[in-house]
Design a protein around this motif. Structure first.
Motif, PDB file in Angstrom:
ATOM      1  N   ARG A 183       0.824  -1.209   0.000  1.00  0.00           N
ATOM      2  CA  ARG A 183       0.000   0.000   0.000  1.00  0.00           C
ATOM      3  C   ARG A 183       0.859   1.261   0.000  1.00  0.00           C
ATOM      4  O   ARG A 183       0.553   2.240  -0.674  1.00  0.00           O
ATOM      5  CB  ARG A 183      -0.943  -0.012   1.198  1.00  0.00           C
ATOM      6  CG  ARG A 183      -2.097  -0.996   1.083  1.00  0.00           C
ATOM      7  CD  ARG A 183      -3.128  -0.751   2.151  1.00  0.00           C
ATOM      8  NE  ARG A 183      -2.603  -0.992   3.492  1.00  0.00           N
ATOM      9  CZ  ARG A 183      -2.617  -2.164   4.095  1.00  0.00           C
ATOM     10  NH1 ARG A 183      -3.117  -3.237   3.485  1.00  0.00           N
ATOM     11  NH2 ARG A 183      -2.141  -2.296   5.317  1.00  0.00           N
ATOM     12  N   GLN A 184       1.940   1.226   0.762  1.00  0.00           N
ATOM     13  CA  GLN A 184       2.846   2.369   0.814  1.00  0.00           C
ATOM     14  C   GLN A 184       3.540   2.574  -0.532  1.00  0.00           C
ATOM     15  O   GLN A 184       3.788   3.696  -0.954  1.00  0.00           O
ATOM     16  CB  GLN A 184       3.878   2.186   1.921  1.00  0.00           C
ATOM     17  CG  GLN A 184       3.290   2.286   3.326  1.00  0.00           C
ATOM     18  CD  GLN A 184       4.301   1.961   4.403  1.00  0.00           C
ATOM     19  OE1 GLN A 184       5.418   1.528   4.125  1.00  0.00           O
ATOM     20  NE2 GLN A 184       3.917   2.195   5.653  1.00  0.00           N
ATOM     21  N   SER A 185       3.840   1.452  -1.214  1.00  0.00           N
ATOM     22  CA  SER A 185       4.490   1.552  -2.525  1.00  0.00           C
ATOM     23  C   SER A 185       3.536   2.142  -3.561  1.00  0.00           C
ATOM     24  O   SER A 185       3.956   2.884  -4.453  1.00  0.00           O
ATOM     25  CB  SER A 185       4.963   0.169  -2.969  1.00  0.00           C
ATOM     26  OG  SER A 185       5.910  -0.370  -2.060  1.00  0.00           O
ATOM     27  N   GLU A 186       2.249   1.819  -3.462  1.00  0.00           N
ATOM     28  CA  GLU A 186       1.276   2.328  -4.421  1.00  0.00           C
ATOM     29  C   GLU A 186       1.052   3.828  -4.263  1.00  0.00           C
ATOM     30  O   GLU A 186       0.697   4.512  -5.217  1.00  0.00           O
ATOM     31  CB  GLU A 186      -0.051   1.586  -4.250  1.00  0.00           C
ATOM     32  CG  GLU A 186      -0.002   0.145  -4.715  1.00  0.00           C
ATOM     33  CD  GLU A 186      -1.271  -0.609  -4.397  1.00  0.00           C
ATOM     34  OE1 GLU A 186      -2.148  -0.010  -3.733  1.00  0.00           O
ATOM     35  OE2 GLU A 186      -1.396  -1.788  -4.800  1.00  0.00           O
ATOM     36  N   LYS A 187       1.240   4.342  -3.048  1.00  0.00           N
ATOM     37  CA  LYS A 187       1.022   5.766  -2.794  1.00  0.00           C
ATOM     38  C   LYS A 187       2.114   6.627  -3.430  1.00  0.00           C
ATOM     39  O   LYS A 187       1.951   7.822  -3.604  1.00  0.00           O
ATOM     40  CB  LYS A 187       0.959   6.037  -1.287  1.00  0.00           C
ATOM     41  CG  LYS A 187      -0.281   5.462  -0.625  1.00  0.00           C
ATOM     42  CD  LYS A 187      -0.265   5.733   0.860  1.00  0.00           C
ATOM     43  CE  LYS A 187      -1.496   5.141   1.541  1.00  0.00           C
ATOM     44  NZ  LYS A 187      -1.476   5.353   3.014  1.00  0.00           N
ATOM     45  N   ARG A 188       3.254   6.021  -3.699  1.00  0.00           N
ATOM     46  CA  ARG A 188       4.373   6.789  -4.266  1.00  0.00           C
ATOM     47  C   ARG A 188       4.126   7.119  -5.733  1.00  0.00           C
ATOM     48  O   ARG A 188       3.521   6.369  -6.449  1.00  0.00           O
ATOM     49  CB  ARG A 188       5.670   5.990  -4.122  1.00  0.00           C
ATOM     50  CG  ARG A 188       6.121   5.882  -2.667  1.00  0.00           C
ATOM     51  CD  ARG A 188       7.500   5.262  -2.614  1.00  0.00           C
ATOM     52  NE  ARG A 188       8.067   5.379  -1.284  1.00  0.00           N
ATOM     53  CZ  ARG A 188       9.291   5.019  -0.970  1.00  0.00           C
ATOM     54  NH1 ARG A 188      10.097   4.540  -1.904  1.00  0.00           N
ATOM     55  NH2 ARG A 188       9.750   5.146   0.248  1.00  0.00           N
TER      56      ARG A 188
END
Length: 230
Positions: free
Chosen positions: A225-230
Motif C-alpha cells: 500500500r505504501q508503494s502504491e502511494k508513491r
C-alpha cells in the motif's frame, strides 16, 4: 543438411552460455549452493568408493519407515513441516521489507524471529541438544540458554509485539516450555510423555505458524500500500 563449421558453432555455444548464466546466476546464492552441494556429494561418493562405505552413505538418505506401522512418526513429520513455515515466511518478509527500510521495527523483528526459530528448528531436527548432552553438558543448562534467548527476544521486541495479536506467540512459547520441562523430567507413562513433550510442541508450532503468517501477511500488505502511494 550440411554440418556447420566449428567457427559457426561457437557463437551458438556462446549464446547458450549467456542464456545459462543469465538464468542460473539471477537467483541469489543459487550457483554457490548448487556448487557446494555437488562438491559435498562428490566428496561422499569418493569416500564411499575408496573406503567401501556405500551403506554408510545410503543411511544419510534413508527414510525412516516401518511397514507394519506406516503411521509411525507422522506427527513428528507434521511438526517438522510446521517448523519450516514461520522461519520461511519471516525470512521472506524480511527480504521484502528490507528493500525499502531495513531498519524498520517490523523488518528487524522478523529477522531475529527467523534467526531464533531457525536455531530452534536446527536443534530439534538434528538433535543438537541430545548430542551436546552426551558430551557432558547438562540439558538444564542448554534449556536455560534457550530460555534466556527467548526472554531477551521478548524484552527487545515487546513494543512491537504488543501491537500485534500476540496471544498465540505467548501461548506457543509457554507450550515450548512445557515440552522442554517434560524432556528433562520424563513421565512414567509413555502416552503421557508423548503428549506432554511432542503434543505440546505440535500445538505450539501450529500457533507459531499462524501468528507469523498473519503478521507477515499484514506487513507485506502495508508495504504494498505504501508503494502504491508513491
Amino acid at each position: 543438411m550440411k554440418h556447420l563449421p566449428l567457427f559457426d558453432k561457437i557463437p551458438k555455444f556462446s549464446n547458450s552460455l549467456e542464456f545459462f548464466k543469465k538464468n542460473f546466476f539471477c537467483v541469489p546464492f543459487l550457483a554457490a549452493f548448487n556448487t557446494l552441494t555437488v562438491l559435498v556429494l562428490v566428496g561422499l561418493s569418493l569416500y564411499a568408493k575408496l573406503n567401501n562405505k556405500g551403506d554408510a552413505v545410503e543411511r544419510l538418505f534413508s527414510d525412516p519407515f516401518n511397514f507394519w506401522f506406516p503411521y509411525e512418526g507422522i506427527l513428528t513429520g507434521v511438526s517438522e513441516v510446521l517448523w519450516c513455515v514461520p522461519v520461511a515466511v519471516c525470512a521472506f518478509t524480511f527480504g521484502v521489507l528490507r528493500q525499502k527500510n531495513p531498519r524498520s521495527r517490523a523488518a528487524i523483528f522478523l529477522f531475529f524471529s527467523a534467526l531464533l526459530l531457525g536455531v530452534f528448528f536446527l536443534d530439534d531436527r538434528f538433535r543438537m541438544t541430545l548430542i551436546i548432552s552426551r558430551l557432558g553438558i547438562s540439558k538444564k543448562l542448554i534449556y536455560l540458554c534457550y530460555g534466556s534467548a527467548v526472554f531477551l527476544y521478548g524484552v527487545k521486541f515487546w513494543r512491537y509485539i504488543k501491537t500485534t495479536p500476540y496471544l498465540p506467540l505467548v501461548v506457543a512459547f509457554l507450550l515450548f516450555g512445557i515440552s522442554r520441562f517434560e524432556d528433562i523430567y520424563e513421565s512414567q507413562s509413555l502416552g503421557v510423555h508423548a503428549m506432554l513433550e511432542d503434543g505440546t510442541k505440535l500445538l505450539a508450532l501450529l500457533n507459531l505458524s499462524l501468528y507469523f503468517w498473519h503478521i507477515c501477511h499484514q506487513e507485506i500488505g502495508r508495504h504494498l500500500r505504501q508503494s502504491e502511494k508513491r
